[in-house]
Design a protein around this motif. Structure first.
Motif, PDB file in Angstrom:
ATOM      1  N   ARG A   1       2.452   0.929   1.290  1.00  0.00           N
ATOM      2  CA  ARG A   1       3.235   2.075   1.801  1.00  0.00           C
ATOM      3  C   ARG A   1       3.080   3.286   0.882  1.00  0.00           C
ATOM      4  NH1 ARG A   1       7.069  -1.963   2.990  1.00  0.00           N
ATOM      5  NH2 ARG A   1       8.268  -1.479   1.106  1.00  0.00           N
ATOM      6  N   ASN A   2       3.087   3.022  -0.429  1.00  0.00           N
ATOM      7  CA  ASN A   2       2.966   4.122  -1.389  1.00  0.00           C
ATOM      8  C   ASN A   2       1.624   4.839  -1.278  1.00  0.00           C
ATOM      9  OD1 ASN A   2       5.477   3.542  -2.343  1.00  0.00           O
ATOM     10  ND2 ASN A   2       4.821   2.693  -4.302  1.00  0.00           N
ATOM     11  N   LEU A   3       0.601   4.098  -0.799  1.00  0.00           N
ATOM     12  CA  LEU A   3      -0.736   4.686  -0.703  1.00  0.00           C
ATOM     13  C   LEU A   3      -1.123   4.971   0.747  1.00  0.00           C
ATOM     14  CD1 LEU A   3      -2.587   2.433  -3.319  1.00  0.00           C
ATOM     15  CD2 LEU A   3      -1.605   4.705  -3.668  1.00  0.00           C
ATOM     16  N   GLY A   4      -0.137   4.957   1.628  1.00  0.00           N
ATOM     17  CA  GLY A   4      -0.398   5.202   3.044  1.00  0.00           C
ATOM     18  C   GLY A   4      -0.791   6.647   3.314  1.00  0.00           C
TER      19      GLY A   4
ATOM     20  N   GLU B   1      -4.852   8.571  -5.927  1.00  0.00           N
ATOM     21  CA  GLU B   1      -4.734   7.120  -6.053  1.00  0.00           C
ATOM     22  C   GLU B   1      -5.189   6.431  -4.765  1.00  0.00           C
ATOM     23  OE1 GLU B   1      -2.159   8.921  -9.077  1.00  0.00           O
ATOM     24  OE2 GLU B   1      -2.395   9.239  -6.926  1.00  0.00           O
ATOM     25  N   ARG B   2      -4.891   7.027  -3.612  1.00  0.00           N
ATOM     26  CA  ARG B   2      -5.298   6.443  -2.329  1.00  0.00           C
ATOM     27  C   ARG B   2      -6.816   6.429  -2.197  1.00  0.00           C
ATOM     28  NH1 ARG B   2      -2.416   9.486   0.583  1.00  0.00           N
ATOM     29  NH2 ARG B   2      -3.953  10.998   1.308  1.00  0.00           N
ATOM     30  N   GLU B   3      -7.480   7.398  -2.780  1.00  0.00           N
ATOM     31  CA  GLU B   3      -8.939   7.473  -2.696  1.00  0.00           C
ATOM     32  C   GLU B   3      -9.646   6.520  -3.655  1.00  0.00           C
ATOM     33  OE1 GLU B   3      -9.809  11.531  -3.532  1.00  0.00           O
ATOM     34  OE2 GLU B   3      -9.329  12.243  -1.500  1.00  0.00           O
ATOM     35  N   TRP B   4      -8.940   6.072  -4.707  1.00  0.00           N
ATOM     36  CA  TRP B   4      -9.603   5.308  -5.772  1.00  0.00           C
ATOM     37  C   TRP B   4     -10.299   4.030  -5.291  1.00  0.00           C
ATOM     38  CZ3 TRP B   4     -11.600   6.350 -10.199  1.00  0.00           C
ATOM     39  CH2 TRP B   4     -11.961   5.306 -11.061  1.00  0.00           C
ATOM     40  N   PRO B   5      -9.651   3.170  -4.449  1.00  0.00           N
ATOM     41  CA  PRO B   5     -10.351   1.946  -4.018  1.00  0.00           C
ATOM     42  C   PRO B   5     -11.687   2.217  -3.340  1.00  0.00           C
ATOM     43  CG  PRO B   5      -8.013   1.779  -3.510  1.00  0.00           C
ATOM     44  CD  PRO B   5      -8.261   3.197  -3.950  1.00  0.00           C
ATOM     45  N   GLY B   6     -11.836   3.388  -2.729  1.00  0.00           N
ATOM     46  CA  GLY B   6     -13.111   3.734  -2.108  1.00  0.00           C
ATOM     47  C   GLY B   6     -14.132   4.253  -3.091  1.00  0.00           C
ATOM     48  N   LYS B   7     -13.727   4.395  -4.359  1.00  0.00           N
ATOM     49  CA  LYS B   7     -14.634   4.909  -5.386  1.00  0.00           C
ATOM     50  C   LYS B   7     -15.155   3.828  -6.322  1.00  0.00           C
ATOM     51  CE  LYS B   7     -12.429   9.497  -5.562  1.00  0.00           C
ATOM     52  NZ  LYS B   7     -11.730  10.465  -6.430  1.00  0.00           N
ATOM     53  N   VAL B   8     -14.643   2.607  -6.211  1.00  0.00           N
ATOM     54  CA  VAL B   8     -15.078   1.525  -7.101  1.00  0.00           C
ATOM     55  C   VAL B   8     -15.448   0.301  -6.261  1.00  0.00           C
ATOM     56  CG1 VAL B   8     -13.702   2.267  -9.081  1.00  0.00           C
ATOM     57  CG2 VAL B   8     -12.689   0.730  -7.409  1.00  0.00           C
TER      58      VAL B   8
ATOM     59  N   LEU C   1       7.911   1.743  -8.174  1.00  0.00           N
ATOM     60  CA  LEU C   1       6.498   1.404  -8.198  1.00  0.00           C
ATOM     61  C   LEU C   1       5.717   2.710  -8.139  1.00  0.00           C
ATOM     62  CD1 LEU C   1       4.921  -1.249  -8.288  1.00  0.00           C
ATOM     63  CD2 LEU C   1       4.708  -1.150  -5.811  1.00  0.00           C
ATOM     64  N   THR C   2       5.048   3.072  -9.224  1.00  0.00           N
ATOM     65  CA  THR C   2       4.345   4.342  -9.306  1.00  0.00           C
ATOM     66  C   THR C   2       3.041   4.286  -8.508  1.00  0.00           C
ATOM     67  OG1 THR C   2       3.043   3.734 -11.250  1.00  0.00           O
ATOM     68  CG2 THR C   2       5.259   4.625 -11.638  1.00  0.00           C
ATOM     69  N   PRO C   3       2.444   5.434  -8.197  1.00  0.00           N
ATOM     70  CA  PRO C   3       1.143   5.431  -7.508  1.00  0.00           C
ATOM     71  C   PRO C   3       0.076   4.667  -8.295  1.00  0.00           C
ATOM     72  CG  PRO C   3       2.133   7.603  -7.384  1.00  0.00           C
ATOM     73  CD  PRO C   3       3.004   6.793  -8.298  1.00  0.00           C
ATOM     74  N   GLN C   4       0.099   4.792  -9.622  1.00  0.00           N
ATOM     75  CA  GLN C   4      -0.882   4.075 -10.446  1.00  0.00           C
ATOM     76  C   GLN C   4      -0.691   2.566 -10.344  1.00  0.00           C
ATOM     77  OE1 GLN C   4       1.088   6.601 -11.628  1.00  0.00           O
ATOM     78  NE2 GLN C   4      -0.479   8.208 -11.549  1.00  0.00           N
ATOM     79  N   GLU C   5       0.574   2.127 -10.376  1.00  0.00           N
ATOM     80  CA  GLU C   5       0.864   0.701 -10.222  1.00  0.00           C
ATOM     81  C   GLU C   5       0.493   0.226  -8.822  1.00  0.00           C
ATOM     82  OE1 GLU C   5       4.688   0.442 -13.280  1.00  0.00           O
ATOM     83  OE2 GLU C   5       4.978   0.972 -11.175  1.00  0.00           O
ATOM     84  N   SER C   6       0.652   1.079  -7.839  1.00  0.00           N
ATOM     85  CA  SER C   6       0.331   0.724  -6.461  1.00  0.00           C
ATOM     86  C   SER C   6      -1.156   0.478  -6.275  1.00  0.00           C
ATOM     87  CB  SER C   6       0.798   1.834  -5.509  1.00  0.00           C
ATOM     88  OG  SER C   6       2.199   1.988  -5.562  1.00  0.00           O
TER      89      SER C   6
ATOM     90  N   ALA D   1       0.146  10.621  -2.756  1.00  0.00           N
ATOM     91  CA  ALA D   1      -0.717  10.100  -3.821  1.00  0.00           C
ATOM     92  C   ALA D   1      -2.172  10.082  -3.357  1.00  0.00           C
ATOM     93  CB  ALA D   1      -0.257   8.697  -4.222  1.00  0.00           C
ATOM     94  N   ARG D   2      -2.722  11.255  -3.093  1.00  0.00           N
ATOM     95  CA  ARG D   2      -4.071  11.339  -2.528  1.00  0.00           C
ATOM     96  C   ARG D   2      -5.133  10.757  -3.451  1.00  0.00           C
ATOM     97  NH1 ARG D   2      -8.227  14.782  -3.111  1.00  0.00           N
ATOM     98  NH2 ARG D   2      -6.992  16.208  -4.395  1.00  0.00           N
TER      99      ARG D   2
END
Length: 324
Positions: A122-125, A133-140, A86-91, A130-131
């Motif tokens: 876990r992948n985005l913990g 990708e982890r930040e993306w949900p806070g940007k949209v 499961l890639t960071p993008q898929e996560s 994956a910094r």
């Protein structure tokens, strides 16, 4: 060759069972048998029982044999079945999907995805690399187009029963309280689940009738899935039902709408038209003259009234009238 095929089938069955064994509660062989059947995997109950016995011996799975039927669950600290590759993008995609699908999928289907959602988290913990990708949900963010409202409370168990009956094409027995407080009992044929703003609606047919109705889930006081199934009406299409304005409190009647609007108030309609056949004439007095074919509904009336005095000369003509 046949032996290889049997071995592969055994492995696939084991993987599916490992994915479906929960952590928070115990599941029986019969429940897993039904889950697999709904997923298109027809297996004998005894075969599943034998597999569960074997898996509980080799994995961190608790087998409760204090009473029948036996219950199975992953131990609290067990790693369960990891989801590979499961890639960071898929996560990040799964993380966003979990949030937006939780009210649109039956709970047991969401639970079947738990392994994927857990792996995505876990992948985005905070310990992951994956910094970005982890930040993306806070940007949209999806924002409201009207005054935001908190969702009404739904009686516990109602959403689960409604979504299960809808998923499996089973009749649903409900206790329903309308806006006036009148309470009735009915058997309904669930046809669709719709989220409109903060509210969820069940599209259904009452037993003995062939027309559709929209029932607010928060007004269903109780719901029970029947053992009786039904054949989904071939004439019903949820997209067409929505396109006909049924959630705008209309009857599906199209009209040729014409009105004038001050340019400052109507500029957005030149960017986001009312319809594909919308026509706009810019008048010398600074107003826009707009015509478009739309569904006539209460929602349309509320929308027009929202402009106040900025909208004038409103006309509704039959939709088949000559547009030229």
């Amino acid at each position: 060759m046949a032996k290889r095929s049997d071995t592969l089938e055994t492995v696939l069955l084991a993987v599916e069972l490992l994915r479906r064994i929960p952590r928070c509660r115990k599941v029986t062989a019969s429940e897993l048998h039904q889950q697999l059947k709904h997923a298109g995997m027809e297996r004998e109950l005894r075969t599943i029982q034998r597999q569960l016995e074997m898996l509980s011996e080799h994995f961190e799975i608790e087998r409760d044999d204090s009473s029948k039927p036996y219950g199975y669950r992953w131990l609290e600290q067990a790693k369960a079945l990891a989801v590979p590759n499961l890639t960071p993008q898929e996560s990040v995609l799964l993380q966003l999907a979990e949030e937006h699908l939780k009210n649109l999928l039956p709970p047991r289907l969401m639970k079947s995805m738990d392994a994927f959602f857990s792996q995505a988290r876990r992948n985005l913990g905070p310990e992951s690399s994956a910094r970005l990708e982890r930040e993306w949900p806070g940007k949209v963010r999806v924002v409201a187009t009207s005054q935001p409202l908190l969702p009404p409370k739904i009686v516990p168990g109602v959403f689960e029963a409604v979504s299960e009956a809808l998923y499996s094409n089973h009749w649903l027995h409900i206790e329903y309280k309308n806006a006036g407080g009148k309470r009735t009992s009915a058997d309904v044929m669930p046809l669709g689940l719709v989220q409109q703003g903060s509210r969820l609606y069940l599209v259904c047919r009452y037993q003995g009738f062939d027309n559709e109705r929209n029932l607010a889930l928060h007004r269903i006081a109780a719901a029970e899935v029947s053992t009786l199934t039904f054949d989904r009406p071939k004439t019903f299409d949820l997209k067409r039902y929505d396109d006909d304005g049924r959630f705008g409190f209309g009857e599906g009647e199209k009209v040729r709408l014409a009105f004038r609007i001050e340019r400052s108030a109507g500029l957005h309609l030149m960017e986001s038209p009312l319809s594909t056949d919308q026509q706009v004439v810019e008048r010398k007095d600074g107003q826009l003259e707009i015509t478009a074919t739309v569904i006539d509904s209460s929602m349309l009336e509320w929308w027009l009234r929202g402009f106040g005095e900025a909208v004038t000369d409103i006309k509704k003509l039959p939709a088949n009238i000559n547009k030229n």
